[in-house]
Design a protein around this motif. Structure first.
Motif, PDB file in Angstrom:
ATOM      1  N   VAL A 182       0.835  -1.203   0.000  1.00  0.00           N
ATOM      2  CA  VAL A 182       0.000   0.000   0.000  1.00  0.00           C
ATOM      3  C   VAL A 182       0.868   1.252   0.000  1.00  0.00           C
ATOM      4  CG1 VAL A 182      -1.643   1.333   1.395  1.00  0.00           C
ATOM      5  CG2 VAL A 182      -2.020  -1.106   1.006  1.00  0.00           C
ATOM      6  N   ILE A 183       1.929   1.246   0.796  1.00  0.00           N
ATOM      7  CA  ILE A 183       2.828   2.405   0.826  1.00  0.00           C
ATOM      8  C   ILE A 183       3.497   2.598  -0.522  1.00  0.00           C
ATOM      9  CG2 ILE A 183       4.997   3.271   1.822  1.00  0.00           C
ATOM     10  CD1 ILE A 183       4.050   1.950   4.487  1.00  0.00           C
ATOM     11  N   LEU A 184       3.976   1.520  -1.118  1.00  0.00           N
ATOM     12  CA  LEU A 184       4.613   1.616  -2.438  1.00  0.00           C
ATOM     13  C   LEU A 184       3.633   2.095  -3.492  1.00  0.00           C
ATOM     14  CD1 LEU A 184       6.864  -1.565  -2.480  1.00  0.00           C
ATOM     15  CD2 LEU A 184       7.597   0.821  -2.332  1.00  0.00           C
ATOM     16  N   CYS A 185       2.396   1.619  -3.435  1.00  0.00           N
ATOM     17  CA  CYS A 185       1.382   2.059  -4.402  1.00  0.00           C
ATOM     18  C   CYS A 185       1.073   3.533  -4.249  1.00  0.00           C
ATOM     19  CB  CYS A 185       0.105   1.242  -4.262  1.00  0.00           C
ATOM     20  SG  CYS A 185       0.199  -0.327  -5.096  1.00  0.00           S
ATOM     21  N   SER A 186       0.985   4.003  -3.017  1.00  0.00           N
ATOM     22  CA  SER A 186       0.668   5.417  -2.828  1.00  0.00           C
ATOM     23  C   SER A 186       1.789   6.293  -3.341  1.00  0.00           C
ATOM     24  CB  SER A 186       0.368   5.717  -1.360  1.00  0.00           C
ATOM     25  OG  SER A 186       1.501   5.481  -0.562  1.00  0.00           O
ATOM     26  N   ILE A 187       3.026   5.831  -3.198  1.00  0.00           N
ATOM     27  CA  ILE A 187       4.158   6.580  -3.739  1.00  0.00           C
ATOM     28  C   ILE A 187       4.115   6.542  -5.254  1.00  0.00           C
ATOM     29  CG2 ILE A 187       6.675   6.579  -3.976  1.00  0.00           C
ATOM     30  CD1 ILE A 187       6.748   5.536  -1.041  1.00  0.00           C
ATOM     31  N   SER A 188       3.871   5.363  -5.827  1.00  0.00           N
ATOM     32  CA  SER A 188       3.889   5.246  -7.292  1.00  0.00           C
ATOM     33  C   SER A 188       2.717   5.957  -7.940  1.00  0.00           C
ATOM     34  CB  SER A 188       3.932   3.780  -7.726  1.00  0.00           C
ATOM     35  OG  SER A 188       2.737   3.133  -7.418  1.00  0.00           O
ATOM     36  N   ILE A 189       1.539   5.944  -7.339  1.00  0.00           N
ATOM     37  CA  ILE A 189       0.411   6.652  -7.949  1.00  0.00           C
ATOM     38  C   ILE A 189       0.634   8.149  -7.854  1.00  0.00           C
ATOM     39  CG2 ILE A 189      -1.148   6.747  -5.952  1.00  0.00           C
ATOM     40  CD1 ILE A 189      -2.303   5.984  -9.470  1.00  0.00           C
ATOM     41  N   GLY A 190       1.277   8.596  -6.792  1.00  0.00           N
ATOM     42  CA  GLY A 190       1.602  10.006  -6.679  1.00  0.00           C
ATOM     43  C   GLY A 190       2.567  10.454  -7.754  1.00  0.00           C
ATOM     44  N   ASN A 191       3.402   9.532  -8.215  1.00  0.00           N
ATOM     45  CA  ASN A 191       4.372   9.841  -9.259  1.00  0.00           C
ATOM     46  C   ASN A 191       3.942   9.316 -10.615  1.00  0.00           C
ATOM     47  OD1 ASN A 191       6.140  11.018  -7.401  1.00  0.00           O
ATOM     48  ND2 ASN A 191       6.983   9.028  -6.871  1.00  0.00           N
ATOM     49  N   ALA A 192       2.717   8.822 -10.719  1.00  0.00           N
ATOM     50  CA  ALA A 192       2.255   8.182 -11.951  1.00  0.00           C
ATOM     51  C   ALA A 192       2.267   9.137 -13.130  1.00  0.00           C
ATOM     52  CB  ALA A 192       0.863   7.603 -11.765  1.00  0.00           C
ATOM     53  N   GLN A 193       2.095  10.396 -12.882  1.00  0.00           N
ATOM     54  CA  GLN A 193       2.029  11.374 -13.962  1.00  0.00           C
ATOM     55  C   GLN A 193       3.108  12.428 -13.743  1.00  0.00           C
ATOM     56  OE1 GLN A 193       0.162  10.339 -16.261  1.00  0.00           O
ATOM     57  NE2 GLN A 193      -0.981   8.893 -15.053  1.00  0.00           N
ATOM     58  N   VAL A 196     -10.320  -1.315  -1.402  1.00  0.00           N
ATOM     59  CA  VAL A 196      -9.816  -2.647  -1.759  1.00  0.00           C
ATOM     60  C   VAL A 196      -9.053  -3.264  -0.592  1.00  0.00           C
ATOM     61  CG1 VAL A 196      -8.125  -3.852  -3.219  1.00  0.00           C
ATOM     62  CG2 VAL A 196      -9.787  -2.297  -4.251  1.00  0.00           C
ATOM     63  N   THR A 197      -8.155  -2.510   0.018  1.00  0.00           N
ATOM     64  CA  THR A 197      -7.356  -3.080   1.104  1.00  0.00           C
ATOM     65  C   THR A 197      -8.192  -3.374   2.341  1.00  0.00           C
ATOM     66  OG1 THR A 197      -6.661  -0.880   1.845  1.00  0.00           O
ATOM     67  CG2 THR A 197      -5.193  -2.046   0.325  1.00  0.00           C
ATOM     68  N   GLU A 198      -9.295  -2.669   2.495  1.00  0.00           N
ATOM     69  CA  GLU A 198     -10.151  -2.882   3.663  1.00  0.00           C
ATOM     70  C   GLU A 198     -11.150  -4.023   3.467  1.00  0.00           C
ATOM     71  OE1 GLU A 198     -11.182  -2.321   7.505  1.00  0.00           O
ATOM     72  OE2 GLU A 198      -9.650  -1.134   6.467  1.00  0.00           O
ATOM     73  N   PHE A 199     -11.762  -4.105   2.291  1.00  0.00           N
ATOM     74  CA  PHE A 199     -12.876  -5.028   2.103  1.00  0.00           C
ATOM     75  C   PHE A 199     -12.568  -6.280   1.282  1.00  0.00           C
ATOM     76  CE2 PHE A 199     -15.445  -0.957   2.522  1.00  0.00           C
ATOM     77  CZ  PHE A 199     -15.664  -1.150   3.875  1.00  0.00           C
TER      78      PHE A 199
END
Length: 146
Positions: free
Chosen positions: A10-21, A112-115
């Motif tokens: 989740v941490i890696l995804c939040s970093i990568s989505i922040g840098n996605a563009q 997604v991560t919760e449910f």
């Protein structure tokens, strides 16, 4: 152990989505796309936490790419590449969309991560395979076999 893997992802995804563009004039970049498609046997061999991670990655790609399908299904395409002026208005519109997309992904990731860990493993596998089919179709493009 599953929880630790899920938190790290989740941490890696939040970093990568922040840098996605990272490029202001680009619709989406290559690193926003998944690298591998799976067979049902491969998925059945994975633990639920790993399946949730795959589910989330596929959701991310669909969320990022689908709005641009009528413009391009290729990564790293710029406004200029398809004949749209790179003026301040168009760049602001694209930047606004990138920001709203990041917020939508954040909300989706939280859900997604919760449910999704509560879902039956077979249903998670089915959903991953379904998402992968959608992604394959988007990558084929308008000139592919639909």
């Amino acid at each position: 152990m599953k929880t630790l893997h899920l938190i790290a992802f989740v941490i890696l995804c939040s970093i990568s989505i922040g840098n996605a563009q990272t490029k202001k004039n680009t619709f989406f970049e290559q690193h926003s796309l998944i690298n591998k498609f799976h067979t049902i046997d491969e998925l059945e061999a994975l633990k639920k936490g790993d399946l949730v991670n795959l589910y989330l990655e596929r959701t991310k790609e669909i969320l990022i790419v689908i709005p641009y399908l009528s413009l391009s299904n290729e990564p790293n395409v710029t406004l200029h590449d398809i004949g749209i002026k790179e003026n301040s208005h168009n760049l602001k519109v694209l930047e606004k969309h990138h920001k709203s997309n990041q917020a939508a992904y954040q909300s989706t990731r939280d859900m997604v991560t919760e449910f999704i860990p509560y879902a039956d493993t077979d249903k998670i596998i089915w959903a991953i395979l379904y998402f992968e089919e959608i992604i394959k179709k988007t990558r084929i493009g308008v000139n592919g076999n639909f």
